[in-house]
Motif scaffolding. Sequence first.
Motif, PDB file in Angstrom:
ATOM      1  N   LYS A 153       3.674   6.986 -80.629  1.00 58.16           N
ATOM      2  CA  LYS A 153       4.859   6.127 -80.735  1.00 58.16           C
ATOM      3  C   LYS A 153       5.658   6.473 -81.986  1.00 58.16           C
ATOM      4  CE  LYS A 153       6.373   1.348 -80.790  1.00 58.16           C
ATOM      5  NZ  LYS A 153       5.974  -0.067 -80.805  1.00 58.16           N
ATOM      6  N   ALA A 154       4.954   6.722 -83.088  1.00 56.19           N
ATOM      7  CA  ALA A 154       5.625   7.108 -84.330  1.00 56.19           C
ATOM      8  C   ALA A 154       6.293   8.475 -84.192  1.00 56.19           C
ATOM      9  CB  ALA A 154       4.633   7.122 -85.483  1.00 56.19           C
ATOM     10  N   ILE A 155       5.609   9.412 -83.534  1.00 59.08           N
ATOM     11  CA  ILE A 155       6.191  10.741 -83.306  1.00 59.08           C
ATOM     12  C   ILE A 155       7.443  10.624 -82.453  1.00 59.08           C
ATOM     13  CG2 ILE A 155       5.819  12.977 -82.191  1.00 59.08           C
ATOM     14  CD1 ILE A 155       2.843  12.708 -83.017  1.00 59.08           C
ATOM     15  N   ARG A 156       7.381   9.812 -81.403  1.00 60.57           N
ATOM     16  CA  ARG A 156       8.546   9.615 -80.530  1.00 60.57           C
ATOM     17  C   ARG A 156       9.702   8.983 -81.294  1.00 60.57           C
ATOM     18  NH1 ARG A 156       4.799   7.518 -75.634  1.00 60.57           N
ATOM     19  NH2 ARG A 156       4.541   9.545 -74.594  1.00 60.57           N
ATOM     20  N   THR A 157       9.397   8.035 -82.166  1.00 54.89           N
ATOM     21  CA  THR A 157      10.446   7.383 -82.959  1.00 54.89           C
ATOM     22  C   THR A 157      11.151   8.394 -83.859  1.00 54.89           C
ATOM     23  OG1 THR A 157       9.262   5.278 -82.930  1.00 54.89           O
ATOM     24  CG2 THR A 157      10.917   5.569 -84.653  1.00 54.89           C
ATOM     25  N   LEU A 158      10.376   9.235 -84.532  1.00 49.47           N
ATOM     26  CA  LEU A 158      10.970  10.264 -85.388  1.00 49.47           C
ATOM     27  C   LEU A 158      11.781  11.266 -84.572  1.00 49.47           C
ATOM     28  CD1 LEU A 158       7.973  10.923 -87.785  1.00 49.47           C
ATOM     29  CD2 LEU A 158      10.165   9.869 -88.381  1.00 49.47           C
ATOM     30  N   ALA A 159      11.245  11.667 -83.404  1.00 49.68           N
ATOM     31  CA  ALA A 159      11.948  12.635 -82.552  1.00 49.68           C
ATOM     32  C   ALA A 159      13.264  12.046 -82.051  1.00 49.68           C
ATOM     33  CB  ALA A 159      11.062  13.050 -81.383  1.00 49.68           C
ATOM     34  N   ARG A 160      13.246  10.783 -81.636  1.00 50.55           N
ATOM     35  CA  ARG A 160      14.481  10.144 -81.163  1.00 50.55           C
ATOM     36  C   ARG A 160      15.503  10.006 -82.281  1.00 50.55           C
ATOM     37  NH1 ARG A 160      11.734   5.540 -79.103  1.00 50.55           N
ATOM     38  NH2 ARG A 160      10.348   6.424 -77.581  1.00 50.55           N
ATOM     39  N   ALA A 161      15.030   9.689 -83.495  1.00 49.76           N
ATOM     40  CA  ALA A 161      15.940   9.554 -84.630  1.00 49.76           C
ATOM     41  C   ALA A 161      16.627  10.885 -84.940  1.00 49.76           C
ATOM     42  CB  ALA A 161      15.185   9.050 -85.853  1.00 49.76           C
ATOM     43  N   LEU A 162      15.859  11.958 -84.975  1.00 54.81           N
ATOM     44  CA  LEU A 162      16.457  13.271 -85.220  1.00 54.81           C
ATOM     45  C   LEU A 162      17.330  13.685 -84.043  1.00 54.81           C
ATOM     46  CD1 LEU A 162      16.835  15.728 -86.986  1.00 54.81           C
ATOM     47  CD2 LEU A 162      14.748  16.682 -86.002  1.00 54.81           C
ATOM     48  N   GLY A 163      16.890  13.370 -82.830  1.00 60.45           N
ATOM     49  CA  GLY A 163      17.687  13.693 -81.644  1.00 60.45           C
ATOM     50  C   GLY A 163      19.042  13.009 -81.664  1.00 60.45           C
ATOM     51  N   SER A 164      19.085  11.753 -82.074  1.00 57.96           N
ATOM     52  CA  SER A 164      20.373  11.059 -82.141  1.00 57.96           C
ATOM     53  C   SER A 164      21.245  11.645 -83.237  1.00 57.96           C
ATOM     54  CB  SER A 164      20.175   9.566 -82.354  1.00 57.96           C
ATOM     55  OG  SER A 164      19.668   9.307 -83.635  1.00 57.96           O
ATOM     56  N   ARG A 165      20.604  12.137 -84.280  1.00 56.54           N
ATOM     57  CA  ARG A 165      21.359  12.747 -85.380  1.00 56.54           C
ATOM     58  C   ARG A 165      22.004  14.074 -84.964  1.00 56.54           C
ATOM     59  NH1 ARG A 165      20.264  11.701 -91.346  1.00 56.54           N
ATOM     60  NH2 ARG A 165      22.162  12.565 -92.034  1.00 56.54           N
ATOM     61  N   VAL A 166      21.299  14.847 -84.119  1.00 51.57           N
ATOM     62  CA  VAL A 166      21.848  16.129 -83.665  1.00 51.57           C
ATOM     63  C   VAL A 166      22.598  15.997 -82.344  1.00 51.57           C
ATOM     64  CG1 VAL A 166      20.157  17.528 -84.908  1.00 51.57           C
ATOM     65  CG2 VAL A 166      19.700  16.855 -82.545  1.00 51.57           C
ATOM     66  N   GLY A 167      22.572  14.793 -81.764  1.00 52.59           N
ATOM     67  CA  GLY A 167      23.407  14.535 -80.590  1.00 52.59           C
ATOM     68  C   GLY A 167      22.750  14.762 -79.245  1.00 52.59           C
ATOM     69  N   THR A 168      21.446  14.624 -79.146  1.00 55.40           N
ATOM     70  CA  THR A 168      20.786  14.781 -77.857  1.00 55.40           C
ATOM     71  C   THR A 168      19.646  13.773 -77.717  1.00 55.40           C
ATOM     72  OG1 THR A 168      19.721  16.338 -76.351  1.00 55.40           O
ATOM     73  CG2 THR A 168      19.212  16.595 -78.658  1.00 55.40           C
ATOM     74  N   PRO A 169      19.596  13.051 -76.594  1.00 56.23           N
ATOM     75  CA  PRO A 169      18.451  12.164 -76.374  1.00 56.23           C
ATOM     76  C   PRO A 169      17.182  12.983 -76.148  1.00 56.23           C
ATOM     77  CG  PRO A 169      20.210  11.765 -74.766  1.00 56.23           C
ATOM     78  CD  PRO A 169      20.579  12.968 -75.560  1.00 56.23           C
ATOM     79  N   VAL A 170      16.050  12.481 -76.626  1.00 57.72           N
ATOM     80  CA  VAL A 170      14.801  13.235 -76.569  1.00 57.72           C
ATOM     81  C   VAL A 170      13.680  12.348 -76.062  1.00 57.72           C
ATOM     82  CG1 VAL A 170      13.105  14.460 -77.979  1.00 57.72           C
ATOM     83  CG2 VAL A 170      15.501  14.649 -78.534  1.00 57.72           C
ATOM     84  N   ARG A 171      12.815  12.950 -75.225  1.00 60.68           N
ATOM     85  CA  ARG A 171      11.568  12.316 -74.799  1.00 60.68           C
ATOM     86  C   ARG A 171      10.426  13.241 -75.166  1.00 60.68           C
ATOM     87  NH1 ARG A 171      12.939  11.777 -68.718  1.00 60.68           N
ATOM     88  NH2 ARG A 171      11.716  13.625 -68.967  1.00 60.68           N
ATOM     89  N   VAL A 172       9.312  12.672 -75.589  1.00 69.57           N
ATOM     90  CA  VAL A 172       8.141  13.460 -75.958  1.00 69.57           C
ATOM     91  C   VAL A 172       6.965  12.998 -75.113  1.00 69.57           C
ATOM     92  CG1 VAL A 172       6.538  14.086 -77.813  1.00 69.57           C
ATOM     93  CG2 VAL A 172       8.959  13.703 -78.335  1.00 69.57           C
ATOM     94  N   GLU A 173       6.285  13.946 -74.460  1.00 68.99           N
ATOM     95  CA  GLU A 173       5.113  13.663 -73.637  1.00 68.99           C
ATOM     96  C   GLU A 173       3.960  14.543 -74.102  1.00 68.99           C
ATOM     97  OE1 GLU A 173       4.987  11.284 -71.362  1.00 68.99           O
ATOM     98  OE2 GLU A 173       7.097  10.805 -71.646  1.00 68.99           O
ATOM     99  N   VAL A 174       2.740  14.018 -74.011  1.00 70.71           N
ATOM    100  CA  VAL A 174       1.543  14.769 -74.403  1.00 70.71           C
ATOM    101  C   VAL A 174       0.755  15.122 -73.147  1.00 70.71           C
ATOM    102  CG1 VAL A 174      -0.621  14.722 -75.689  1.00 70.71           C
ATOM    103  CG2 VAL A 174       1.406  13.583 -76.605  1.00 70.71           C
ATOM    104  N   LEU A 175       0.458  16.405 -73.002  1.00 64.01           N
ATOM    105  CA  LEU A 175      -0.387  16.894 -71.906  1.00 64.01           C
ATOM    106  C   LEU A 175      -1.685  17.359 -72.519  1.00 64.01           C
ATOM    107  CD1 LEU A 175       2.337  19.095 -70.169  1.00 64.01           C
ATOM    108  CD2 LEU A 175       1.805  16.706 -69.695  1.00 64.01           C
ATOM    109  N   GLY A 176      -2.779  16.674 -72.229  1.00 66.02           N
ATOM    110  CA  GLY A 176      -4.057  16.991 -72.865  1.00 66.02           C
ATOM    111  C   GLY A 176      -4.783  18.133 -72.275  1.00 66.02           C
TER     112      GLY A 176
END
Length: 92
Positions: free
Chosen positions: A69-92
């Motif tokens: 959840k924390a990784i996704r929050t950071l990724a979304r924050a940077l994504g909004s800063r660079v202008g692209t929505p981002v989703r992060v999924e983990v494949l084990g």
Amino acid sequence: MADQIDDAVEEMPSDAVADLVEYIVCGLVQDEESVSLDVTDGADGALIEVSCAADDAGRIIGRHGRTIKAIRTLARALGSRVGTPVRVEVLG
């Protein structure tokens, strides 16, 4: 000719987010060599799929999903800063 080369070398906005996610994930896992990211850019944003060793998936997800959840929050924050929505999924 030089302009064409510069355009080809230019990174996508999602590449900056993928670099951040990779940096964080590699700091968490024991087997860094098994970590790979697959970035898919689409009309609705970017999807970053993190593949790792099965033993390390739990480290990335964390207790009750707090770490991912924390990784996704950071990724979304940077994504909004660079202008692209981002989703992060983990494949084990």
